[in-house]
Scaffold this motif. Structure first.
Motif, mmCIF file in Angstrom:
data_model
loop_
_atom_site.group_PDB
_atom_site.id
_atom_site.type_symbol
_atom_site.label_atom_id
_atom_site.label_comp_id
_atom_site.label_asym_id
_atom_site.label_seq_id
_atom_site.Cartn_x
_atom_site.Cartn_y
_atom_site.Cartn_z
ATOM 1 N N ASN A 245 -24.002 -18.100 -5.558
ATOM 2 C CA ASN A 245 -23.046 -18.758 -4.238
ATOM 3 C C ASN A 245 -23.783 -18.042 -3.264
ATOM 4 O O ASN A 245 -23.885 -18.500 -2.120
ATOM 5 N N LYS A 246 -23.782 -16.608 -3.285
ATOM 6 C CA LYS A 246 -24.576 -15.851 -2.249
ATOM 7 C C LYS A 246 -25.825 -16.306 -1.879
ATOM 8 O O LYS A 246 -26.140 -16.302 -0.520
ATOM 9 N N THR A 275 -17.269 -24.450 4.048
ATOM 10 C CA THR A 275 -16.850 -25.095 2.797
ATOM 11 C C THR A 275 -16.942 -24.032 1.604
ATOM 12 O O THR A 275 -18.062 -23.088 1.715
ATOM 13 N N ASP A 276 -16.163 -24.025 0.478
ATOM 14 C CA ASP A 276 -16.386 -23.268 -0.613
ATOM 15 C C ASP A 276 -17.490 -23.538 -1.460
ATOM 16 O O ASP A 276 -18.190 -23.000 -2.144
ATOM 17 N N SER A 280 -23.058 -27.979 -2.824
ATOM 18 C CA SER A 280 -23.602 -29.172 -2.282
ATOM 19 C C SER A 280 -23.720 -29.371 -0.850
ATOM 20 O O SER A 280 -24.650 -30.044 -0.486
ATOM 21 N N ALA A 281 -23.153 -28.316 0.005
ATOM 22 C CA ALA A 281 -23.600 -28.310 1.293
ATOM 23 C C ALA A 281 -25.030 -28.088 1.320
ATOM 24 O O ALA A 281 -25.900 -28.712 2.087
ATOM 25 N N LEU A 282 -25.641 -27.327 0.586
ATOM 26 C CA LEU A 282 -27.216 -26.791 0.569
ATOM 27 C C LEU A 282 -28.015 -28.010 0.308
ATOM 28 O O LEU A 282 -28.994 -28.668 1.020
ATOM 29 N N ARG A 315 -35.639 -25.110 -5.590
ATOM 30 C CA ARG A 315 -35.863 -24.502 -6.995
ATOM 31 C C ARG A 315 -34.516 -23.907 -7.421
ATOM 32 O O ARG A 315 -33.968 -24.095 -8.470
ATOM 33 N N HIS A 316 -33.578 -23.434 -6.405
ATOM 34 C CA HIS A 316 -32.283 -23.059 -6.635
ATOM 35 C C HIS A 316 -31.357 -24.061 -6.940
ATOM 36 O O HIS A 316 -30.681 -23.854 -8.160
#
Length: 328
Positions: A245-246, A275-276, A280-282, A315-316
């Motif tokens: 997440n970081k 957003t938490d 999904s945002a990425l 890749r992430h």
């Protein structure tokens, strides 16, 4: 003393798993299965064993209850690991496979153990059950069938973890390796018990004493490792999720300026708000920036840092760990 130490470790593990469940990193089935093993190991503590068995009429039913609780609890824990694995060999499918197969095998083992237990000639409660009655063939069968099954379960656990250790990364990999070692050592402990059972019936006291000396250490070490592994798995998942997440937050910050420039060239919808669900945002930013790249060509360029961040984000999102690229 050793039994008390192991039982204490199990109950600490239950407490730890309950805490981790509050963070969504442990499930109820894992907690229940660990508690089942904890109950079984607790009943092997001599003062508690004698007290409970007195309540049950002094027929050593406590030994049977304790062993069945350990078998079902440990096999349920191992089955949870097996279900999360992509590959399963025939032994795993037999002892940890589909629910119906798993329950059929486990119940059969419990039934054979109960039948053999009923044939043991006992003179009263004994906190040293197999030491006092292990010379009887019925007692050897009672112990043997349990440890053949238990050995198959822990061997399957060790093999699954050995395969998974090469695939997982981060904190979860350490937990997997610890579980693998615990399962392998417990399998050796089960083989040692079978030697003890056979030598006791045969009256070979020298072999029995040597095997007992090995068992006292190996069994304790294996249970402590298995306990640690099952607690570290959800903890490792929590640590890895926070690390991921970081990383998503960092990549979002790097890619957002490129997305804003892309928005000026082609409407992309509402701005990504806080957003938490950073993953999904990425994902949305990566897809939309790539789309503008494909449609606008040279009219839309990325800085070196943005291009590198976009590649890393892809890749992430595919689950590739940063360290994997270093060795590619």
């Amino acid at each position: 003393m050793t039994q008390a130490l192991i039982a204490t470790a199990l109950w600490l593990a239950v407490i730890g798993l309950i805490i981790l469940r509050g963070h969504g990193a442990a499930d109820r089935s894992t907690i229940n299965a660990t508690a089942s093993v904890g109950v079984g190991l607790s009943l092997n503590i001599s003062p508690l064993y004698l007290t409970v068995d007195a309540w049950l009429g002094g027929h050593n039913l406590t030994d049977l209850i304790a062993n069945v609780a350990i078998i079902f609890g440990m096999s349920a824990l191992a089955r949870g690991v097996a279900r999360a694995s992509n590959e399963q060999m025939w032994l795993t499918k037999l002892v940890l496979g589909p629910r119906r197969t798993w329950l059929t095998v486990a119940i059969t083992v419990a039934a054979i153990s109960t039948l053999a237990f009923s044939q043991i000639d006992m003179e009263g409660t004994s906190a040293r059950f197999m030491i006092d009655y292990g010379h009887q063939p019925a007692a050897a069968l009672y112990s043997g069938v349990q440890h053949v099954y238990f050995g198959a379960v822990t061997a399957s656990l060790a093999i699954i973890c050995a395969r998974e250790a090469s695939r997982v990364r981060g904190a979860k990999r350490l937990a997997t390796i610890i579980l693998m070692l615990g399962g392998a050592i417990q399998t050796l402990s089960c083989l040692d018990v079978l030697v003890m059972d056979a030598s006791h019936v045969a009256g070979n006291d020298r072999v029995l004493a040597a095997a007992q000396g090995v068992y006292d250490y190996v069994n304790a070490i294996s249970f402590l490792l298995i306990t640690a592994g099952f607690v570290l798995l959800p903890l490792g998942r929590l640590i890895d999720d926070r690390r991921q997440n970081k990383r998503s937050i960092h990549l979002l910050g790097t890619i957002t300026p490129a997305w804003e420039r892309a928005q000026d060239l082609e409407p992309l919808g509402a701005r990504v708000e806080n957003t938490d669900d950073h993953g999904s945002a990425l994902y949305r930013l990566v897809v939309e920036v790539r789309d503008v790249q494909a449609t606008k060509g040279h009219d839309f360029t990325l800085t070196t840092d943005e291009a590198a961040a976009l590649d890393e984000a892809e890749r992430h999102l595919m689950g590739e760990h940063p360290s994997a690229r270093a060795h590619a």
